[in-house]
Motif scaffolding. Structure first.
Motif, PDB file in Angstrom:
ATOM      1  N   VAL A   1       0.628  -1.051  -0.237  1.00 14.40           N
ATOM      2  CA  VAL A   1      -0.187   0.118  -0.057  1.00 14.40           C
ATOM      3  C   VAL A   1       1.565   1.484   0.390  1.00 14.40           C
ATOM      4  CG1 VAL A   1      -2.175   0.942   1.003  1.00 14.40           C
ATOM      5  CG2 VAL A   1      -1.772  -1.122   1.097  1.00 14.40           C
TER       6      VAL A   1
ATOM      7  N   ASP B   1      -2.659   5.656  -2.143  1.00 13.47           N
ATOM      8  CA  ASP B   1      -3.572   4.522  -2.184  1.00 13.47           C
ATOM      9  C   ASP B   1      -4.245   4.997  -1.215  1.00 13.47           C
ATOM     10  OD1 ASP B   1      -3.210   2.758  -4.440  1.00 13.47           O
ATOM     11  OD2 ASP B   1      -1.759   1.780  -2.826  1.00 13.47           O
TER      12      ASP B   1
ATOM     13  N   VAL C   1      -6.292   2.940   3.730  1.00 15.13           N
ATOM     14  CA  VAL C   1      -6.586   3.159   2.232  1.00 15.13           C
ATOM     15  C   VAL C   1      -8.198   3.087   1.376  1.00 15.13           C
ATOM     16  CG1 VAL C   1      -6.813   0.861  -0.102  1.00 15.13           C
ATOM     17  CG2 VAL C   1      -4.891   0.282   1.561  1.00 15.13           C
TER      18      VAL C   1
ATOM     19  N   ALA D   1      -9.424   2.424  -4.199  1.00 17.73           N
ATOM     20  CA  ALA D   1      -7.816   2.015  -4.490  1.00 17.73           C
ATOM     21  C   ALA D   1      -7.961   0.528  -4.558  1.00 17.73           C
ATOM     22  CB  ALA D   1      -7.285   2.356  -3.685  1.00 17.73           C
TER      23      ALA D   1
ATOM     24  N   ARG E   1      -8.628  -0.675  -8.105  1.00 14.08           N
ATOM     25  CA  ARG E   1      -7.894  -0.580  -8.495  1.00 14.08           C
ATOM     26  C   ARG E   1      -6.802  -1.843  -8.649  1.00 14.08           C
ATOM     27  NH1 ARG E   1      -3.197   1.099  -7.004  1.00 14.08           N
ATOM     28  NH2 ARG E   1      -4.084   3.138  -6.075  1.00 14.08           N
TER      29      ARG E   1
END
Length: 156
Positions: A11, A15, A22, A26, A29
Motif C-alpha cells: 500500500v 492508495d 486505503v 484503490a 485498482r
C-alpha cells in the motif's frame, strides 16, 4: 483446474486517505491489476487483445470491505474464474494481509467479451467451460507446494 493468480503489492501513499487508510477506490485498482493477470492466464493477453480489438468489459462489481488496509501494508490479491455462462463470466477476488492472515476485502465481477469498435458481444472461449470453478480454499494443496508468486503469476 482453472488458474488461480496471486498478486503482491504494498500500500502506497496514493492508495490512502489523510488518515493512512486505503481508499475504497484503490481496492478496485488492486483488483483491476489482478484481473489483468488472470485474463492473461485465461488466454487473453493484453497485447493480443489490443491487436484483435477484443476486450473483457466489467458489467457488474460486488465488493465487501471486511477490514481496513493501511499505508505500508503488504497485501495479496488472489483471483480466479468463478463462473461462466454463454457470453458472461464471473471472476472472484480476495484481498488479504498475510502478516496477520486478515481478510481485507472480497470481490466478484461479472464481465463480457466485446469486439471493438462495433461493441459486439462475443461468446466465451470454449475451453473456459472445462475449468473447475474452485475457489482459493480448494487450491490449498497447490498453494502449499508453490507459495506466493509475485507479479500476478499463476500458482500451478
Amino acid at each position: 483446474m482453472a488458474p488461480l493468480i496471486r498478486t503482491n503489492l504494498q500500500v502506497m501513499f496514493f492508495d490512502t486517505d489523510c488518515g493512512g487508510v486505503v481508499s475504497n477506490i484503490a481496492y478496485l485498482r488492486f483488483i483491476e491489476t489482478a484481473r489483468t493477470h488472470l485474463a492473461e492466464e485465461l488466454g487473453l493477453a493484453v497485447v493480443e487483445m489490443a491487436q484483435k480489438q477484443t476486450y473483457p468489459v466489467v458489467v457488474r462489481t460486488e465488493i465487501d470491505y471486511r477490514r481496513a488496509a493501511k499505508l505500508g501494508d503488504q497485501l495479496v490479491i488472489e483471483g480466479w474464474l468463478d463462473r461462466t455462462e454463454r457470453a458472461r463470466f464471473w471472476c472472484a477476488f480476495r484481498i488479504t494481509r498475510p502478516e496477520d492472515n486478515t481478510l481485507i476485502a472480497e470481490c466478484r465481477q461479472m464481465l463480457a467479451l466485446i469486439e471493438m469498435p462495433t461493441g459486439k458481444l462475443l461468446r466465451l472461449p470454449e475451453h473456459w467451460k472445462t475449468y473447475d470453478k474452485a475457489g482459493p480454499s480448494e487450491y490449498s494443496d497447490r498453494e502449499s507446494r508453490t507459495g506466493t508468486v509475485p507479479g500476478g503469476e499463476h500458482v500451478q
